[in-house]
Scaffold this motif. Structure first.
Motif, PDB file in Angstrom:
ATOM      1  N   ASN A 125       0.690  -1.014   0.009  1.00  0.00           N
ATOM      2  CA  ASN A 125       0.070   0.026   0.027  1.00  0.00           C
ATOM      3  C   ASN A 125       0.986   1.244   0.225  1.00  0.00           C
ATOM      4  OD1 ASN A 125      -2.175   1.577   0.027  1.00  0.00           O
ATOM      5  ND2 ASN A 125      -2.802   0.893   2.271  1.00  0.00           N
ATOM      6  N   VAL A 126       0.178   2.327  -0.117  1.00  0.00           N
ATOM      7  CA  VAL A 126       1.063   3.540  -0.140  1.00  0.00           C
ATOM      8  C   VAL A 126       0.326   4.556   1.136  1.00  0.00           C
ATOM      9  CG1 VAL A 126       1.639   3.774  -2.745  1.00  0.00           C
ATOM     10  CG2 VAL A 126      -0.405   4.841  -1.743  1.00  0.00           C
ATOM     11  N   GLY A 127       1.412   5.008   1.799  1.00  0.00           N
ATOM     12  CA  GLY A 127       1.010   6.045   3.071  1.00  0.00           C
ATOM     13  C   GLY A 127       1.049   5.026   4.092  1.00  0.00           C
ATOM     14  N   HIS A 128       0.550   5.804   5.418  1.00  0.00           N
ATOM     15  CA  HIS A 128       0.802   5.253   6.724  1.00  0.00           C
ATOM     16  C   HIS A 128      -0.605   5.296   7.248  1.00  0.00           C
ATOM     17  CE1 HIS A 128       4.972   6.125   5.947  1.00  0.00           C
ATOM     18  NE2 HIS A 128       5.052   5.058   6.629  1.00  0.00           N
ATOM     19  N   HIS A 129      -1.038   4.756   8.356  1.00  0.00           N
ATOM     20  CA  HIS A 129      -2.192   4.744   8.891  1.00  0.00           C
ATOM     21  C   HIS A 129      -2.138   5.117  10.590  1.00  0.00           C
ATOM     22  CE1 HIS A 129      -3.974   3.039   5.190  1.00  0.00           C
ATOM     23  NE2 HIS A 129      -3.256   2.424   5.405  1.00  0.00           N
ATOM     24  N   ALA A 130      -2.381   6.169  10.966  1.00  0.00           N
ATOM     25  CA  ALA A 130      -2.223   6.616  12.240  1.00  0.00           C
ATOM     26  C   ALA A 130      -2.938   5.792  13.319  1.00  0.00           C
ATOM     27  CB  ALA A 130      -2.543   7.922  12.716  1.00  0.00           C
ATOM     28  N   LEU A 131      -2.162   5.313  14.445  1.00  0.00           N
ATOM     29  CA  LEU A 131      -2.751   4.523  15.636  1.00  0.00           C
ATOM     30  C   LEU A 131      -2.569   5.436  16.825  1.00  0.00           C
ATOM     31  CD1 LEU A 131      -1.174   0.988  14.799  1.00  0.00           C
ATOM     32  CD2 LEU A 131      -3.450   1.828  13.955  1.00  0.00           C
ATOM     33  N   ARG A 132      -3.796   5.154  17.470  1.00  0.00           N
ATOM     34  CA  ARG A 132      -3.662   5.623  19.053  1.00  0.00           C
ATOM     35  C   ARG A 132      -4.229   4.634  20.014  1.00  0.00           C
ATOM     36  NH1 ARG A 132      -5.623  12.028  19.242  1.00  0.00           N
ATOM     37  NH2 ARG A 132      -4.295  12.564  17.450  1.00  0.00           N
ATOM     38  N   ARG A 133      -3.519   4.574  21.102  1.00  0.00           N
ATOM     39  CA  ARG A 133      -3.908   3.652  21.921  1.00  0.00           C
ATOM     40  C   ARG A 133      -5.408   3.732  22.433  1.00  0.00           C
ATOM     41  NH1 ARG A 133      -0.400   0.080  23.999  1.00  0.00           N
ATOM     42  NH2 ARG A 133       1.803   0.381  23.845  1.00  0.00           N
ATOM     43  N   ALA A 134      -6.330   2.646  22.826  1.00  0.00           N
ATOM     44  CA  ALA A 134      -7.600   2.784  22.967  1.00  0.00           C
ATOM     45  C   ALA A 134      -8.046   1.967  24.109  1.00  0.00           C
ATOM     46  CB  ALA A 134      -8.152   2.160  21.780  1.00  0.00           C
ATOM     47  N   GLY A 135      -7.084   1.841  24.986  1.00  0.00           N
ATOM     48  CA  GLY A 135      -7.725   0.961  25.989  1.00  0.00           C
ATOM     49  C   GLY A 135      -8.077  -0.364  25.889  1.00  0.00           C
ATOM     50  N   ALA A 136      -9.109  -0.982  26.728  1.00  0.00           N
ATOM     51  CA  ALA A 136      -9.541  -2.529  26.426  1.00  0.00           C
ATOM     52  C   ALA A 136     -10.379  -2.516  25.257  1.00  0.00           C
ATOM     53  CB  ALA A 136     -10.124  -2.913  27.476  1.00  0.00           C
ATOM     54  N   LEU A 137     -10.459  -3.683  24.577  1.00  0.00           N
ATOM     55  CA  LEU A 137     -11.443  -3.857  23.495  1.00  0.00           C
ATOM     56  C   LEU A 137     -12.930  -3.966  24.166  1.00  0.00           C
ATOM     57  CD1 LEU A 137     -10.284  -7.177  21.695  1.00  0.00           C
ATOM     58  CD2 LEU A 137     -10.508  -4.790  20.685  1.00  0.00           C
ATOM     59  N   PRO A 138     -13.885  -3.163  23.414  1.00  0.00           N
ATOM     60  CA  PRO A 138     -15.447  -3.152  24.000  1.00  0.00           C
ATOM     61  C   PRO A 138     -15.868  -4.685  24.022  1.00  0.00           C
ATOM     62  CG  PRO A 138     -14.860  -1.712  22.044  1.00  0.00           C
ATOM     63  CD  PRO A 138     -13.622  -2.428  22.148  1.00  0.00           C
ATOM     64  N   LYS A 139     -16.530  -4.688  25.016  1.00  0.00           N
ATOM     65  CA  LYS A 139     -17.074  -6.135  25.285  1.00  0.00           C
ATOM     66  C   LYS A 139     -17.912  -6.816  23.883  1.00  0.00           C
ATOM     67  CE  LYS A 139     -18.016  -5.446  30.182  1.00  0.00           C
ATOM     68  NZ  LYS A 139     -18.760  -5.366  31.509  1.00  0.00           N
ATOM     69  N   ARG A 140     -18.608  -6.009  23.184  1.00  0.00           N
ATOM     70  CA  ARG A 140     -19.256  -6.315  22.022  1.00  0.00           C
ATOM     71  C   ARG A 140     -18.338  -7.112  20.941  1.00  0.00           C
ATOM     72  NH1 ARG A 140     -19.820  -0.599  21.226  1.00  0.00           N
ATOM     73  NH2 ARG A 140     -18.667   0.079  19.379  1.00  0.00           N
ATOM     74  N   CYS A 141     -16.870  -6.707  21.245  1.00  0.00           N
ATOM     75  CA  CYS A 141     -15.940  -7.445  20.392  1.00  0.00           C
ATOM     76  C   CYS A 141     -15.731  -8.784  20.500  1.00  0.00           C
ATOM     77  CB  CYS A 141     -14.795  -6.648  20.451  1.00  0.00           C
ATOM     78  SG  CYS A 141     -14.558  -4.993  19.703  1.00  0.00           S
ATOM     79  N   ALA A 142     -16.074  -9.344  21.720  1.00  0.00           N
ATOM     80  CA  ALA A 142     -16.102 -10.685  22.330  1.00  0.00           C
ATOM     81  C   ALA A 142     -17.407 -11.584  21.974  1.00  0.00           C
ATOM     82  CB  ALA A 142     -15.698 -10.883  23.642  1.00  0.00           C
ATOM     83  N   ALA A 143     -18.670 -10.742  21.951  1.00  0.00           N
ATOM     84  CA  ALA A 143     -19.917 -11.079  21.722  1.00  0.00           C
ATOM     85  C   ALA A 143     -20.104 -11.871  20.346  1.00  0.00           C
ATOM     86  CB  ALA A 143     -20.800 -10.050  22.081  1.00  0.00           C
ATOM     87  N   ARG A 144     -20.866 -13.019  20.279  1.00  0.00           N
ATOM     88  CA  ARG A 144     -21.390 -13.667  19.057  1.00  0.00           C
ATOM     89  C   ARG A 144     -22.060 -12.695  18.433  1.00  0.00           C
ATOM     90  NH1 ARG A 144     -23.175 -19.694  19.142  1.00  0.00           N
ATOM     91  NH2 ARG A 144     -21.642 -20.331  17.453  1.00  0.00           N
ATOM     92  N   PRO A 145     -21.901 -12.358  16.951  1.00  0.00           N
ATOM     93  CA  PRO A 145     -22.936 -11.281  16.421  1.00  0.00           C
ATOM     94  C   PRO A 145     -24.245 -11.927  16.058  1.00  0.00           C
ATOM     95  CG  PRO A 145     -21.039 -12.266  14.887  1.00  0.00           C
ATOM     96  CD  PRO A 145     -20.633 -12.569  16.230  1.00  0.00           C
ATOM     97  N   ALA A 146     -25.034 -11.089  16.040  1.00  0.00           N
ATOM     98  CA  ALA A 146     -26.685 -11.668  15.758  1.00  0.00           C
ATOM     99  C   ALA A 146     -26.541 -11.783  14.238  1.00  0.00           C
ATOM    100  CB  ALA A 146     -27.632 -10.761  16.138  1.00  0.00           C
ATOM    101  N   ARG A 147     -27.264 -12.754  13.760  1.00  0.00           N
ATOM    102  CA  ARG A 147     -27.169 -13.026  12.308  1.00  0.00           C
ATOM    103  C   ARG A 147     -28.771 -12.571  12.012  1.00  0.00           C
ATOM    104  NH1 ARG A 147     -23.465 -16.673  10.485  1.00  0.00           N
ATOM    105  NH2 ARG A 147     -24.790 -17.268   8.809  1.00  0.00           N
ATOM    106  N   ASP A 148     -29.486 -12.011  12.609  1.00  0.00           N
ATOM    107  CA  ASP A 148     -30.916 -11.500  12.505  1.00  0.00           C
ATOM    108  C   ASP A 148     -30.605 -10.452  11.142  1.00  0.00           C
ATOM    109  OD1 ASP A 148     -33.133  -9.557  12.425  1.00  0.00           O
ATOM    110  OD2 ASP A 148     -33.952 -10.852  13.916  1.00  0.00           O
ATOM    111  N   PRO A 149     -31.505 -10.618   9.992  1.00  0.00           N
ATOM    112  CA  PRO A 149     -31.385  -9.752   8.880  1.00  0.00           C
ATOM    113  C   PRO A 149     -31.414  -8.263   9.172  1.00  0.00           C
ATOM    114  CG  PRO A 149     -33.025 -11.610   8.405  1.00  0.00           C
ATOM    115  CD  PRO A 149     -32.617 -11.629   9.787  1.00  0.00           C
ATOM    116  N   ARG A 150     -32.081  -8.098  10.624  1.00  0.00           N
ATOM    117  CA  ARG A 150     -32.229  -6.635  10.882  1.00  0.00           C
ATOM    118  C   ARG A 150     -30.733  -6.181  11.263  1.00  0.00           C
ATOM    119  NH1 ARG A 150     -37.435  -7.638  14.186  1.00  0.00           N
ATOM    120  NH2 ARG A 150     -35.965  -9.563  14.808  1.00  0.00           N
TER     121      ARG A 150
END
Length: 488
Positions: A125-150
């Motif tokens: 790729n070209v260029g860079h992507h800036a990162l900043r520390r963000a603490g802990a992962l949000p709890k929803r990142c570990a949750a199983r995603p709902a497959r409901d069409p909505r």
């Protein structure tokens, strides 16, 4: 300009079902660095990059734990595992920089850039992507995603709402799109019905970097009105027309499975055709692409063709059937066409989910001269609506060259951004652009594409039936007269 979870160019044909990918498959048948991190005191330990980081733009969280890097795709209401999982290669650099290998993708690096800041870059790729520390992962990142069409609809709509830069330019009220289609989705909506709705939402954008993929036989990719994907028969007709118009005695030499070709034309004019910026070898990895491209460029830009009495008087660069790939490979070619560094373009990404006009500070991307023979004479660039993505950023990268090239043919397709590839909770995938490639005066060519200075037909039925190639003939004429450097 692909982006499996964050800032990777999906113009590289790795998603296999998109407009640019289909074009590249058919045709194959025939930077300035970001500011350096502050210096560390002698003997001081390099900062640890372990932890959770958020990209500035791209809606992505990056976790580094020991030797493993992972990404997560986020919106205000969702967090799904990303497609990038990297394994650390070797020991950290002296400044703490980490390098990660990624299966089926180019390596990436993460480098410290100050207190709680870092920069991430993919090799292809070209260029860079800036990162900043963000603490802990949000709890929803570990949750199983709902497959409901909505839930699927909501993630799709929200991702576009937070990242797509061109609603205003295209006259699209995205809130009105939600209000129109959301009531049609229920818990019992079928896959076919849901796919039809998602397609209907993005089709009016007429954007070749938008897509939704529900399976190998159910996918949609946008395009500018009037764009028709080439068939093998069409491509064969194009090849015959080009060959008939190269002039007597011209013989094309091929590299990269035919994706790169060159011929010496009468009058000491060169003809260089590039139909793709990816998959130059059977393995298809970026390192192999670089090696094969350099092999071709070394054979084309020899001392005999660039210096002295046998040097080329002009060069035709044909990008009319270029389906895209890696921007970095385009810059690699541009480096053979200049003897001075200059800015190719400036790249920025939308980074304010609430305001479509919010972007990161533009990062200048440079063209730097190759150390070896260079061609610096008149240049004619052939383009058309099937000049797509990395084919367009390459065209744009040549606009700052001196002497400036003459663009001949038709407008390019009008899509420049890397594609933000995303997953949906039901296992489908989709993509969208989220970046702008700016000229020196802040313009973009997204939508209408880069216009030619000399407008001619490009591979029309009438041209192909008659065996004509007006754009190529015009380029040869201008270069033979010594007037092939005349556009901006």
């Amino acid at each position: 300009m692909s982006d499996p979870a964050a800032p990777r160019p999906a113009r590289r044909p790795r998603t296999a079902v998109l407009l640019a990918t289909a074009l590249a498959t058919v045709t194959a048948l025939t930077a300035c660095a970001a500011p350096a991190a502050p210096a560390r005191a002698a003997g001081a330990a390099a900062p640890s990059l372990d932890g959770v980081w958020r990209t500035d733009g791209y809606g992505t969280l990056v976790t580094i734990e020991g030797r493993t890097l992972k990404t997560y795709e986020t919106t205000a209401l969702s967090c799904l595992p990303g497609a990038v999982t990297g394994s650390r290669a070797g020991a950290p650099g002296a400044d703490g920089t980490l390098r990660f290998t990624v299966p089926d993708s180019a390596p990436l690096t993460v480098a410290p850039a100050g207190t709680d800041r870092a920069r991430m870059a993919f090799e292809d790729n070209v260029g860079h992507h800036a990162l900043r520390r963000a603490g802990a992962l949000p709890k929803r990142c570990a949750a199983r995603p709902a497959r409901d069409p909505r839930a699927v609809f909501d993630v799709f709509w929200q991702t576009y709402a937070e990242n797509y830069p061109f609603f205003r330019a295209k006259g699209i009220d995205w809130n009105a799109v939600r209000d129109r289609y959301r009531p049609r989705i229920t818990a019992t909506t079928t896959d076919a019905e849901l796919f039809a709705v998602l397609r209907a939402m993005i089709e009016p954008l007429h954007d070749a970097h938008t897509r939704v993929v529900a399976g190998p036989d159910r996918w949609f990719a946008g395009s500018r009105p009037g764009t028709v994907l080439p068939t093998p028969e069409f491509t064969a007709r194009v090849d015959r027309a080009i060959a008939a118009n190269l002039g007597p005695g011209a013989v094309q030499r091929h590299w990269a499975g035919g994706r790169l070709s060159y011929a010496d034309l009468p009058g000491r004019i060169g003809y260089f055709r590039v139909t793709q910026f990816a998959k130059y070898t059977e393995r298809g990895d970026y390192a192999g692409d670089v090696a094969e491209l350099d092999r071709a460029l070394d054979a084309i830009f020899t001392r005999a063709r660039t210096q002295g009495p046998t040097a080329l008087r002009g060069l035709v660069l044909d990008l009319r059937l270029n389906g895209g790939g890696s921007d970095a490979l385009g810059l690699r070619i541009a480096s053979r066409l200049t003897d001075r560094p200059y800015t190719a373009y400036r790249k920025r990404v939308r980074n304010d989910p609430r305001h479509p006009g919010g972007f990161t500070a533009p990062e200048p991307i440079s063209v730097r001269p190759h150390r070896g023979p260079l061609y610096t004479g008149p240049l004619a660039v052939l383009t058309g609506r099937l000049t797509i993505s990395a084919g367009e950023t390459f065209t744009q990268s040549l606009m700052g060259r001196s002497p400036a090239p003459t663009r001949i043919g038709e407008n390019t397709q009008g899509v420049f951004s890397d594609v933000l590839e995303r997953a949906l909770p039901n296992g489908w995938s989709f993509g969208l652009p989220d970046e702008e490639f700016l000229t020196a005066d802040g313009r973009t060519f997204d939508g209408p594409g880069i216009p030619p200075a000399v407008r001619t037909p490009v591979f029309t039925d009438a041209e192909l039936t008659a065996g004509r190639d007006t754009a190529l003939a015009r380029a040869r004429e201008l270069l033979a007269r010594g007037t092939g450097a005349a556009s901006s």
